[in-house]
Design a protein around this motif. Structure first.
Motif, PDB file in Angstrom:
ATOM      1  N   ASP A 166       0.835  -1.215   0.000  1.00 21.18           N
ATOM      2  CA  ASP A 166       0.000   0.000   0.000  1.00 21.18           C
ATOM      3  C   ASP A 166       0.868   1.263   0.000  1.00 21.18           C
ATOM      4  O   ASP A 166       0.605   2.222  -0.721  1.00 21.18           O
ATOM      5  N   THR A 167       1.906   1.230   0.826  1.00 16.73           N
ATOM      6  CA  THR A 167       2.806   2.398   0.914  1.00 16.73           C
ATOM      7  C   THR A 167       3.513   2.629  -0.420  1.00 16.73           C
ATOM      8  O   THR A 167       3.597   3.763  -0.905  1.00 16.73           O
ATOM      9  N   PHE A 168       4.012   1.551  -1.009  1.00 16.24           N
ATOM     10  CA  PHE A 168       4.717   1.675  -2.291  1.00 16.24           C
ATOM     11  C   PHE A 168       3.781   2.224  -3.363  1.00 16.24           C
ATOM     12  O   PHE A 168       4.137   3.160  -4.091  1.00 16.24           O
ATOM     13  N   ASP A 218      12.122  -4.253   7.041  1.00 14.91           N
ATOM     14  CA  ASP A 218      11.195  -4.354   8.182  1.00 14.91           C
ATOM     15  C   ASP A 218      10.608  -2.962   8.395  1.00 14.91           C
ATOM     16  O   ASP A 218      11.194  -2.119   9.070  1.00 14.91           O
ATOM     17  N   THR A 219       9.440  -2.731   7.779  1.00 12.62           N
ATOM     18  CA  THR A 219       8.894  -1.361   7.709  1.00 12.62           C
ATOM     19  C   THR A 219       8.477  -0.806   9.071  1.00 12.62           C
ATOM     20  O   THR A 219       8.330   0.396   9.227  1.00 12.62           O
ATOM     21  N   GLU A 220       8.311  -1.678  10.043  1.00 12.88           N
ATOM     22  CA  GLU A 220       7.923  -1.186  11.383  1.00 12.88           C
ATOM     23  C   GLU A 220       9.000  -0.297  11.981  1.00 12.88           C
ATOM     24  O   GLU A 220       8.730   0.526  12.846  1.00 12.88           O
ATOM     25  N   HIS A 221      10.243  -0.509  11.536  1.00 13.04           N
ATOM     26  CA  HIS A 221      11.347   0.289  12.077  1.00 13.04           C
ATOM     27  C   HIS A 221      11.697   1.484  11.188  1.00 13.04           C
ATOM     28  O   HIS A 221      12.697   2.164  11.412  1.00 13.04           O
ATOM     29  N   VAL A 222      10.880   1.737  10.164  1.00 17.05           N
ATOM     30  CA  VAL A 222      11.135   2.874   9.273  1.00 17.05           C
ATOM     31  C   VAL A 222      10.268   4.049   9.729  1.00 17.05           C
ATOM     32  O   VAL A 222       9.046   3.987   9.685  1.00 17.05           O
ATOM     33  N   ARG A 223      10.939   5.110  10.175  1.00 19.74           N
ATOM     34  CA  ARG A 223      10.210   6.259  10.731  1.00 19.74           C
ATOM     35  C   ARG A 223       9.454   7.018   9.644  1.00 19.74           C
ATOM     36  O   ARG A 223       8.284   7.345   9.791  1.00 19.74           O
ATOM     37  N   ASP A 224      10.145   7.315   8.531  1.00 19.96           N
ATOM     38  CA  ASP A 224       9.526   8.077   7.432  1.00 19.96           C
ATOM     39  C   ASP A 224       9.606   7.223   6.161  1.00 19.96           C
ATOM     40  O   ASP A 224      10.639   7.158   5.508  1.00 19.96           O
ATOM     41  N   GLN A 225       8.499   6.560   5.850  1.00 18.14           N
ATOM     42  CA  GLN A 225       8.531   5.591   4.755  1.00 18.14           C
ATOM     43  C   GLN A 225       8.721   6.262   3.397  1.00 18.14           C
ATOM     44  O   GLN A 225       9.412   5.737   2.528  1.00 18.14           O
ATOM     45  N   ARG A 226       8.121   7.435   3.207  1.00 16.33           N
ATOM     46  CA  ARG A 226       8.289   8.167   1.932  1.00 16.33           C
ATOM     47  C   ARG A 226       9.768   8.500   1.715  1.00 16.33           C
ATOM     48  O   ARG A 226      10.322   8.272   0.630  1.00 16.33           O
TER      49      ARG A 226
END
Length: 297
Positions: A10-12, A48-56
């Motif tokens: 979804d983020t991508f 591991d996206t849970e540890h990504v603060r700013d996904q963009r």
């Protein structure tokens, strides 16, 4: 039957247009930008996206790094290219033209200027000027210190400002110049054509060694006019120009007996045409026929 998607997908998907635009502005090739997106996606799904603060920001960073890698390999391709190299024309939705900064950043004229920057300068310029990415984020993407990125951005901006049009031109002004050009060519009105061309206009044709095109840019209104009228006399068939929006700016799809022959983009200053860019290389035109116009953000 509906399939639930995972948050990473979804983020991508949410940022896909932005990432494509970053890659395209850095590479000038829609095909290579798509490849970079594929590589970005393959790396993103392992994070591991849970540890990504700013996904963009993280996605932009991956895309930038992949684009930098690809720029270096593209350099060899461009050195072996027959005749002038122009960016792939990109069909864009009309609302892109209303976003003045974005429209200028993907315009054919500016994309050609970006070709004269080093890969790192180009990445910094694109991220800073077109997308207002912070210096810290750019530093992480290009592997330099924020202070170094500041200097690179300043140098790149000076370089680009010296070569880009002095004022921003509205879509209606570009459309008017393009319309006057088209009428003059269709009616063989030499004076009308000279009136809409700036005295130092430059015509750049990209045939890639596949289609006929001048092997070097043609400069000067009279030479350009002669080229158009002389060339049209040799055309076997009916040429038509269909108004469209390419790279955020009004342009023409040129058809020969209904078949796409090329895309003509222009650069306008003071209501006259200073640059004509005609892409004929069929490899660069595949998306123009098949793709729906892009909204770049």
């Amino acid at each position: 039957m509906s399939h639930a998607t995972d948050p990473a997908t979804d983020t991508f998907v949410a940022h896909r247009n932005l990432l494509f635009t970053v890659a395209y502005e850095m590479l000038g090739s829609a095909t290579d930008a798509e490849d970079v997106l594929q590589e970005t996606w393959l790396r993103w799904i392992k994070v591991d996206t849970e540890h990504v603060r700013d996904q963009r920001a993280y996605l932009v960073r991956i895309t930038t790094r992949q684009s930098l890698n690809r720029l270096r390999t593209m350099k060899r391709r461009k050195e072996a290219y027959v005749g002038p190299w122009l960016p792939d024309p990109l069909l864009t939705a009309p609302d892109v033209a209303e976003d003045v900064t974005l429209a200028e950043s993907v315009s054919m004229g500016l994309m050609i200027v970006l070709e004269t920057l080093s890969p790192t300068e180009r990445a910094v310029f694109v991220l800073r000027e077109a997308f207002d990415v912070s210096y810290d984020e750019i530093a992480a993407a290009v592997g330099k210190s924020p202070a170094a990125v500041h200097q690179i951005a300043h140098r790149a901006r000076q370089h680009v400002d010296a070569r880009r049009p002095r004022q921003v031109v509205s879509p209606s002004e570009t459309r008017a110049a393009l319309g006057a050009f088209q009428r003059a060519v269709e009616t063989r009105d030499l004076q009308g054509l000279l009136d809409v061309l700036a005295p130092d206009v430059v015509l750049v044709g990209d045939g890639g060694g596949v289609k006929q095109a001048a092997l070097r840019p043609i400069t000067g209104a009279e030479k350009v006019a002669r080229m158009f009228f002389g060339g049209l006399g040799k055309v076997d068939g009916t040429l038509t120009g269909e108004p469209t929006v390419v790279n955020g700016n009004p342009a023409l799809l040129v058809r020969l007996d209904g078949e796409l022959d090329g895309v003509l983009a222009i650069r306008v200053e003071d209501a006259r045409i200073t640059g004509l860019y005609y892409v004929r290389n069929p490899e660069k035109l595949t998306r123009v026929e098949s793709e729906t116009p892009l909204t770049l953000r």
